[in-house]
Scaffold this active site. Structure first.
Site, mmCIF file in Angstrom:
data_model
loop_
_atom_site.group_PDB
_atom_site.id
_atom_site.type_symbol
_atom_site.label_atom_id
_atom_site.label_comp_id
_atom_site.label_asym_id
_atom_site.label_seq_id
_atom_site.Cartn_x
_atom_site.Cartn_y
_atom_site.Cartn_z
ATOM 1 N N HIS A 106 0.828 -1.205 0.000
ATOM 2 C CA HIS A 106 0.000 0.000 0.000
ATOM 3 C C HIS A 106 0.863 1.255 0.000
ATOM 4 O O HIS A 106 2.039 1.215 0.353
ATOM 5 C CB HIS A 106 -0.850 0.069 1.281
ATOM 6 C CG HIS A 106 -1.792 -1.054 1.465
ATOM 7 N ND1 HIS A 106 -3.117 -0.980 1.125
ATOM 8 C CD2 HIS A 106 -1.611 -2.301 1.987
ATOM 9 C CE1 HIS A 106 -3.717 -2.123 1.425
ATOM 10 N NE2 HIS A 106 -2.819 -2.942 1.941
ATOM 11 N N TYR A 145 -2.726 -1.072 8.370
ATOM 12 C CA TYR A 145 -1.553 -1.845 7.945
ATOM 13 C C TYR A 145 -0.890 -2.495 9.145
ATOM 14 O O TYR A 145 -0.967 -2.002 10.264
ATOM 15 C CB TYR A 145 -0.500 -0.945 7.269
ATOM 16 C CG TYR A 145 -1.064 0.126 6.372
ATOM 17 C CD1 TYR A 145 -1.794 -0.209 5.228
ATOM 18 C CD2 TYR A 145 -0.867 1.475 6.660
ATOM 19 C CE1 TYR A 145 -2.313 0.775 4.405
ATOM 20 C CE2 TYR A 145 -1.388 2.465 5.831
ATOM 21 C CZ TYR A 145 -2.113 2.110 4.703
ATOM 22 O OH TYR A 145 -2.629 3.077 3.886
ATOM 23 N N HIS A 186 -2.547 -3.062 -3.491
ATOM 24 C CA HIS A 186 -3.956 -2.912 -3.102
ATOM 25 C C HIS A 186 -4.836 -2.873 -4.352
ATOM 26 O O HIS A 186 -5.886 -3.501 -4.409
ATOM 27 C CB HIS A 186 -4.092 -1.616 -2.286
ATOM 28 C CG HIS A 186 -5.440 -1.396 -1.684
ATOM 29 N ND1 HIS A 186 -5.705 -0.326 -0.874
ATOM 30 C CD2 HIS A 186 -6.599 -2.082 -1.763
ATOM 31 C CE1 HIS A 186 -6.980 -0.383 -0.482
ATOM 32 N NE2 HIS A 186 -7.533 -1.428 -1.016
ATOM 33 N N LYS A 227 -8.773 2.206 -6.892
ATOM 34 C CA LYS A 227 -7.783 3.216 -6.510
ATOM 35 C C LYS A 227 -6.440 2.799 -7.069
ATOM 36 O O LYS A 227 -6.255 1.651 -7.462
ATOM 37 C CB LYS A 227 -7.729 3.411 -4.997
ATOM 38 C CG LYS A 227 -7.655 2.121 -4.193
ATOM 39 C CD LYS A 227 -7.511 2.373 -2.702
ATOM 40 C CE LYS A 227 -8.764 2.901 -2.077
ATOM 41 N NZ LYS A 227 -8.691 3.045 -0.633
ATOM 42 N N CYS A 232 -3.537 2.801 -5.497
ATOM 43 C CA CYS A 232 -2.661 2.316 -4.428
ATOM 44 C C CYS A 232 -2.005 0.980 -4.804
ATOM 45 O O CYS A 232 -2.711 0.065 -5.214
ATOM 46 C CB CYS A 232 -3.504 2.170 -3.157
ATOM 47 S SG CYS A 232 -2.630 1.486 -1.742
#
Length: 137
Positions: free
Chosen positions: A11, A39, A115, A123, A125
């Protein structure tokens, strides 16, 4: 009970690189209402690895997959206009690679991916192609 780790998820925090870990944690708790961090590990721009949660516990990294994931993030991932950018420092890249190698020894069948590589994630990420970058880990 041991978790069945199927993924090592990479991430970015999608924040400025100057954002503090405490500010990120505060956002999770106050804005998102999370009881657990997003995380297991977070990497500061200087390369320091900070563990936020024991890997035996479940973090909030990828909705629907968290029970099978170890989540690791670097601070950064966006430019000053909040557009996705891979702005990992050399120290962050080195620490991330080292940690992924360590985790891969412990969880040899776990797949390393970003991610964004999970289903129904909309997204950018972690703002780079983690599958490609870590395919040989």
């Amino acid at each position: 009970m041991a978790r069945n780790i199927k993924y090592l998820a990479v991430h970015c925090t999608a924040t400025s690189q100057t954002t503090s870990i405490s500010a990120i944690q505060s956002y999770w708790q106050k804005q998102l209402g999370w009881k657990m961090p997003g995380y297991h590990f977070i990497i500061k721009p200087d390369g320091e690895l900070v563990q936020l949660l024991p890997i035996e516990q479940v973090s909030n990294g990828v909705q629907g997959f968290n029970s099978q994931i170890i989540n690791i993030s670097y601070i950064g991932g966006v430019d000053q206009n909040n557009k996705p950018v891979d702005n990992r420092t050399p120290a962050q890249k080195a620490t991330l690679l080292k940690k992924l190698k360590e985790l891969k020894v412990k969880y040899p069948l776990a797949k390393i991916q970003g991610h964004r590589d999970f289903p129904n994630v909309h997204k950018a990420c972690p703002s780079f192609d983690a599958i490609k970058e870590y395919k040989d880990v």
